[in-house]
Design a protein around this motif. Structure first.
Motif, mmCIF file in Angstrom:
data_model
loop_
_atom_site.group_PDB
_atom_site.id
_atom_site.type_symbol
_atom_site.label_atom_id
_atom_site.label_comp_id
_atom_site.label_asym_id
_atom_site.label_seq_id
_atom_site.Cartn_x
_atom_site.Cartn_y
_atom_site.Cartn_z
ATOM 1 N N MET A 1 0.751 -1.242 -0.137
ATOM 2 C CA MET A 1 -0.049 0.017 -0.083
ATOM 3 C C MET A 1 0.859 1.195 -0.024
ATOM 4 S SD MET A 1 -3.270 -0.953 2.568
ATOM 5 C CE MET A 1 -4.391 -2.153 2.158
ATOM 6 N N ASN A 2 2.179 1.251 -0.296
ATOM 7 C CA ASN A 2 3.124 2.329 -0.452
ATOM 8 C C ASN A 2 2.584 3.340 -1.479
ATOM 9 O OD1 ASN A 2 5.370 3.562 0.525
ATOM 10 N ND2 ASN A 2 6.690 2.969 -0.774
ATOM 11 N N ASN A 3 1.505 2.848 -2.097
ATOM 12 C CA ASN A 3 1.450 3.755 -3.305
ATOM 13 C C ASN A 3 0.571 5.030 -2.875
ATOM 14 O OD1 ASN A 3 -0.499 1.325 -2.899
ATOM 15 N ND2 ASN A 3 -1.842 2.531 -4.739
ATOM 16 N N TYR A 4 0.136 4.637 -1.694
ATOM 17 C CA TYR A 4 -0.764 5.930 -1.048
ATOM 18 C C TYR A 4 0.187 6.970 -0.514
ATOM 19 C CZ TYR A 4 -4.721 2.758 -1.687
ATOM 20 O OH TYR A 4 -5.600 1.819 -2.003
ATOM 21 N N ASN A 5 0.296 8.294 -0.954
ATOM 22 C CA ASN A 5 1.135 9.111 -0.493
ATOM 23 C C ASN A 5 0.675 10.272 0.465
ATOM 24 O OD1 ASN A 5 3.228 8.109 -2.065
ATOM 25 N ND2 ASN A 5 2.472 9.544 -4.023
ATOM 26 N N VAL A 6 -0.652 10.174 0.457
ATOM 27 C CA VAL A 6 -1.573 10.954 1.328
ATOM 28 C C VAL A 6 -2.345 10.128 2.517
ATOM 29 C CG1 VAL A 6 -3.437 12.956 1.499
ATOM 30 C CG2 VAL A 6 -1.717 12.686 -0.525
ATOM 31 N N ILE A 7 -2.037 10.283 3.638
ATOM 32 C CA ILE A 7 -2.721 9.353 4.587
ATOM 33 C C ILE A 7 -3.650 10.417 5.567
ATOM 34 C CG2 ILE A 7 -2.315 7.648 6.539
ATOM 35 C CD1 ILE A 7 -0.680 7.212 3.794
ATOM 36 N N ILE A 8 -4.896 10.225 5.472
ATOM 37 C CA ILE A 8 -5.846 10.748 6.136
ATOM 38 C C ILE A 8 -6.166 10.141 7.456
ATOM 39 C CG2 ILE A 8 -7.939 12.181 5.932
ATOM 40 C CD1 ILE A 8 -7.472 12.165 2.886
ATOM 41 N N PHE A 9 -6.108 10.447 8.505
ATOM 42 C CA PHE A 9 -6.795 10.089 9.902
ATOM 43 C C PHE A 9 -7.849 10.529 10.255
ATOM 44 C CE2 PHE A 9 -1.924 9.121 9.613
ATOM 45 C CZ PHE A 9 -2.051 7.569 10.287
ATOM 46 N N ASP A 10 -8.622 9.868 10.857
ATOM 47 C CA ASP A 10 -9.680 10.220 11.773
ATOM 48 C C ASP A 10 -8.974 10.469 13.187
ATOM 49 O OD1 ASP A 10 -12.303 10.154 13.013
ATOM 50 O OD2 ASP A 10 -11.965 8.229 13.960
ATOM 51 N N LEU A 11 -9.563 10.843 13.994
ATOM 52 C CA LEU A 11 -8.782 11.274 15.453
ATOM 53 C C LEU A 11 -9.341 10.273 16.583
ATOM 54 C CD1 LEU A 11 -6.985 12.720 17.366
ATOM 55 C CD2 LEU A 11 -8.804 14.566 17.320
ATOM 56 N N ASP A 12 -10.644 10.218 16.954
ATOM 57 C CA ASP A 12 -11.224 9.490 18.261
ATOM 58 C C ASP A 12 -11.252 8.157 17.717
ATOM 59 O OD1 ASP A 12 -11.468 11.701 19.794
ATOM 60 O OD2 ASP A 12 -13.244 12.466 18.893
ATOM 61 N N GLY A 13 -10.564 7.222 18.750
ATOM 62 C CA GLY A 13 -10.650 5.689 18.246
ATOM 63 C C GLY A 13 -9.708 5.318 17.131
ATOM 64 N N THR A 14 -8.846 6.283 16.467
ATOM 65 C CA THR A 14 -7.887 5.874 15.504
ATOM 66 C C THR A 14 -6.421 6.543 16.032
ATOM 67 O OG1 THR A 14 -9.584 6.327 13.934
ATOM 68 C CG2 THR A 14 -7.299 6.462 13.040
#
Length: 218
Positions: A1-14
């Motif tokens: 999955m290294n092809n994803y250059n933009v990692i978008i995180f949730d906050l609570d619980g993540t």
């Protein structure tokens, strides 16, 4: 999955275990309506979705009552509950590794933006994020989809959705990602159900921040 250059995180619980602060603040808000719920586990479902929606769904509140409930919630959450949270093991190390490998790191949370920024600063991980987006305190931007769309509006034009992946712990995160047209990974150490996340289209499930990091760098 290294092809994803933009990692978008949730906050609570993540990124953080915010159960105590959120559930105790919901408990406080409900008490203002004469509703007593001593079992905080029964209030976990408030972690993730917009609070107004969940109050209307769970307690048959009118929208006006739900909005009043949010104000009561914030009476406790802003001075106390916001700090009743802790970072999940391995999370800071994961963010450091991702950043060191050139990933663009963003946050998309249904928590109001000022509160989300305060939590990131309290956990000492704010500096890892290239962009932080949250809900509005009183405006129309409330749902995960609203937040993700606002995030894309503010990220560099060179970023394409094929480069992006959403990381979250509930179906709200997975569904939001599906709606805006990006892939997603669920985490099993938060407050959602892994089977539901897979059924809703999550590409994979991570069982720790370390495993998630390895997935994203493979």
């Amino acid at each position: 999955m290294n092809n994803y250059n933009v990692i978008i995180f949730d906050l609570d619980g993540t990124l953080s275990n915010s159960k105590e602060g959120i559930t105790k603040s919901v408990q406080y808000a409900l008490s203002k309506f004469g509703i007593e719920e001593p079992d905080l586990d029964k209030l976990e479902h408030f972690i993730g979705p917009p609070l107004v929606d969940e109050l209307m769904k769970s307690y048959d509140f009118t929208r006006e009552q739900a909005l009043e409930g949010v104000e009561f919630y914030r009476e406790r959450y802003k001075p106390i509950g916001i700090y009743e949270t802790e970072i999940y093991p391995g999370t800071e190390e994961m963010l450091e590794m991702l950043k060191g490998n050139g990933k663009y790191i963003a946050l998309a949370t249904s928590k109001p933006l000022p509160m989300a920024e305060e939590v990131l600063k309290y956990l000492k991980i704010y500096s890892y994020f290239d962009k932080v987006m949250g809900a509005e305190l009183k405006g129309p931007r409330q749902s995960k989809v609203d937040v993700l769309e606002a995030l894309f509006d503010e990220m560099p034009d060179s970023i394409t959705k094929k480069q992006c992946i959403m990381i979250g712990d509930t179906c709200f995160d997975i569904d939001g990602a599906n709606t805006v047209g990006i892939d997603s990974i669920g985490v099993d150490y938060g407050f959602g159900d892994k089977d539901e996340m897979l059924a809703h289209g999550a590409k994979a499930i991570a069982y720790s921040a370390t495993e998630l990091c390895n997935m994203l760098l493979k």
